[in-house]
Design an enzyme around this catalytic site. Structure first.
Site, short mmCIF file in Angstrom:
data_model
loop_
_atom_site.label_atom_id
_atom_site.label_comp_id
_atom_site.label_asym_id
_atom_site.label_seq_id
_atom_site.Cartn_x
_atom_site.Cartn_y
_atom_site.Cartn_z
N TYR A 142 0.75 -1.19 0.07
CA TYR A 142 0.01 0.06 -0.19
C TYR A 142 0.90 1.13 0.03
O TYR A 142 0.29 2.36 -0.32
CB TYR A 142 -0.87 -0.03 1.11
CG TYR A 142 -2.12 -0.75 1.10
CD1 TYR A 142 -2.14 -1.92 0.53
CD2 TYR A 142 -3.70 -0.10 1.37
CE1 TYR A 142 -3.43 -2.62 0.59
CE2 TYR A 142 -4.59 -0.71 1.24
CZ TYR A 142 -4.62 -1.91 0.81
OH TYR A 142 -5.85 -2.56 0.83
N LYS A 193 3.60 -15.19 1.83
CA LYS A 193 3.72 -15.91 0.60
C LYS A 193 5.29 -16.03 0.36
O LYS A 193 5.80 -15.75 -0.37
CB LYS A 193 3.20 -15.03 -0.51
CG LYS A 193 2.80 -15.78 -1.96
CD LYS A 193 2.12 -16.54 -1.81
CE LYS A 193 1.97 -17.43 -3.15
NZ LYS A 193 1.37 -18.72 -3.21
N ASP A 225 -2.78 -18.24 0.01
CA ASP A 225 -3.54 -19.03 -0.77
C ASP A 225 -4.20 -19.98 0.05
O ASP A 225 -5.55 -20.22 -0.01
CB ASP A 225 -3.06 -19.54 -1.97
CG ASP A 225 -1.85 -20.13 -1.95
OD1 ASP A 225 -1.29 -20.23 -0.68
OD2 ASP A 225 -1.41 -20.98 -2.73
N ASP A 249 -6.04 -7.11 3.93
CA ASP A 249 -7.12 -6.47 3.55
C ASP A 249 -8.04 -7.54 2.93
O ASP A 249 -9.25 -7.55 3.23
CB ASP A 249 -6.83 -5.46 2.28
CG ASP A 249 -8.00 -5.14 1.71
OD1 ASP A 249 -8.92 -4.39 2.27
OD2 ASP A 249 -8.04 -5.12 0.34
N ASP A 253 -11.70 -9.57 5.02
CA ASP A 253 -13.37 -9.25 4.42
C ASP A 253 -13.79 -10.74 4.27
O ASP A 253 -14.82 -11.11 4.64
CB ASP A 253 -13.24 -9.10 3.28
CG ASP A 253 -13.42 -7.42 2.93
OD1 ASP A 253 -12.95 -6.65 3.90
OD2 ASP A 253 -13.90 -6.85 1.74
#
Ligand code: IPM
Ligand code: MG
Length: 361
Positions: A142, A193, A225, A249, A253
């Site tokens: 970001y 990751k 993942d 982020d 959700d």
């Protein structure tokens, strides 16, 4: 009598409607618990763009810095979606996070028994889910440099963002996460990751090293993942999750939706010191703005989190949380969490029912 200065940032879309409910709730618990709130309202997001030409006016940031805490509703809407990036509502929110140094974002996803049937997953998968996502909020892709859309030598456009973390950025969010896990069920899952990204390998190495200082916390690691898959496959395996800005982020959700409605979930963004920002996980929902349909409960629960973390008023926070549960027990629901046999109410009515629940024993 404790006096608290709160900056209110109603923002866009349903923001002003849900903020009005939260302010009423705070005033009501203020009377019960002998707390005085000095509310000051400031502009952010699209509302600020319309009034001043920028999404985070300097005055807003200054007011936030000079307050004990900040309650934010939501920002953004179709109207501002096509503006250049530096003028987008989202840029105002990111500027607020950076300007206040809010590197730690706590997003609880707890399923309430009253709302199990509102979840899109099976009851046996989600019953008992109680997850805290600790998302790094002022670093990673970001904020990393370089960023932008550049023109290559062959005249092609090339968009660039950079995922970067330093040791110290990883360590400070790591410590918040371990300490959060210590107050919960003492399980921490770090998500990265590391099978592909160097930045993630550093993340994993630092978090692993930190674990020595928290021997009572059981640490595990997942690739992002796999973490996304596990969250919808068997979410009860998770207690506290720590991850970087972008993965956080996305995963927050997904975790939110396990609970039936993102309209129920609060969040806290905290720095090393000073005012934190408390806001619902959901967005500004421009499609239902101004129609008195929004669910104000995430905003109300964000105000409760503010009382607990920034203002040190756990009793007042509990009082609000219990009242929310009672209102749900009574069967009142906004459209986003409605199920058979419930009573549908609008945003304002939900607020009034909640005030009643707060004032009756
Ligand atoms: C969130 C939102 C923001 C983010 C947007 C509105 C900039 O999605 O708080 O999760 O990506 O951080
Ligand atoms: Mg998000």
């Amino acid at each position: 009598m404790a006096q608290h200065r709160i900056t209110l940032l109603p923002g866009d879309g349903i923001g002003p409607e849900i903020m009005a409910v939260a302010v009423k709730v705070l005033k009501t618990v203020g009377e019960t618990f002998d707390l005085t709130f000095e509310f000051q309202e400031a502009l952010i997001g699209g509302a600020a763009i319309d009034a001043t030409g920028e999404p985070l006016p300097a005055e807003t940031l200054e007011m936030c810095k000079n307050s004990d805490s900040v309650l934010l509703a939501a920002i953004g809407g179709y109207k501002w979606d096509t503006l250049p990036r530096h003028l987008r509502p989202e840029t105002g929110l990111l500027g607020l996070r950076a300007g206040l140094g809010l590197f730690a974002n706590l997003r609880p996803a707890t399923i309430l028994p009253q709302l199990i049937d509102a979840s899109s997953l099976k009851r046996e998968v989600v019953e008992g889910v109680d997850i805290m996502v600790v998302r790094e909020l002022t670093g990673g892709i970001y904020f990393g440099q370089p960023r932008g859309v550049f023109t290559t030598e062959t005249g092609e456009k090339r968009g660039v963002n950079t995922m970067a973390y330093t040791d110290s950025e990883i360590d400070r969010i790591g410590r918040v996460a371990f300490e959060t896990a210590q107050k919960r069920r003492k399980k921490l899952c770090s998500v990265d990751k590391a099978n592909v990204l160097e930045v993630s390998q550093l993340w994993r190495d630092r978090i692993t090293a930190l674990a020595a200082d928290y021997p009572d916390v059981e640490l595990s690691h997942l690739y992002v993942d796999n973490a996304a898959m596990q969250l919808v496959r068997s979410p009860k395996q998770f207690d506290t999750i720590v991850t970087g800005n972008l993965f956080g982020d996305i995963l927050s959700d997904a975790a939110a939706m396990l609970t039936g409605s993102i309209g129920m979930l609060p969040s806290a963004s905290l720095g090393a010191s000073g005012a934190g920002v408390y806001e619902p996980v959901h967005g500004s929902a421009p499609d239902i703005a101004g129609q008195d349909k929004a669910n104000p409960l995430a905003q109300v629960l964000s105000a409760a989190m503010m009382l607990r973390y920034d203002l040190n008023q756990p009793d007042a926070a509990n009082h609000i949380e219990q009242a929310v549960l009672r209102v749900l027990d009574q069967g009142y629901r906004t459209g986003d969490i409605i199920a058979e046999g419930n009573t549908l109410v609008g945003c304002e009515a939900m607020g009034n029912i909640l005030i009643k629940a707060l004032t009756e024993e």
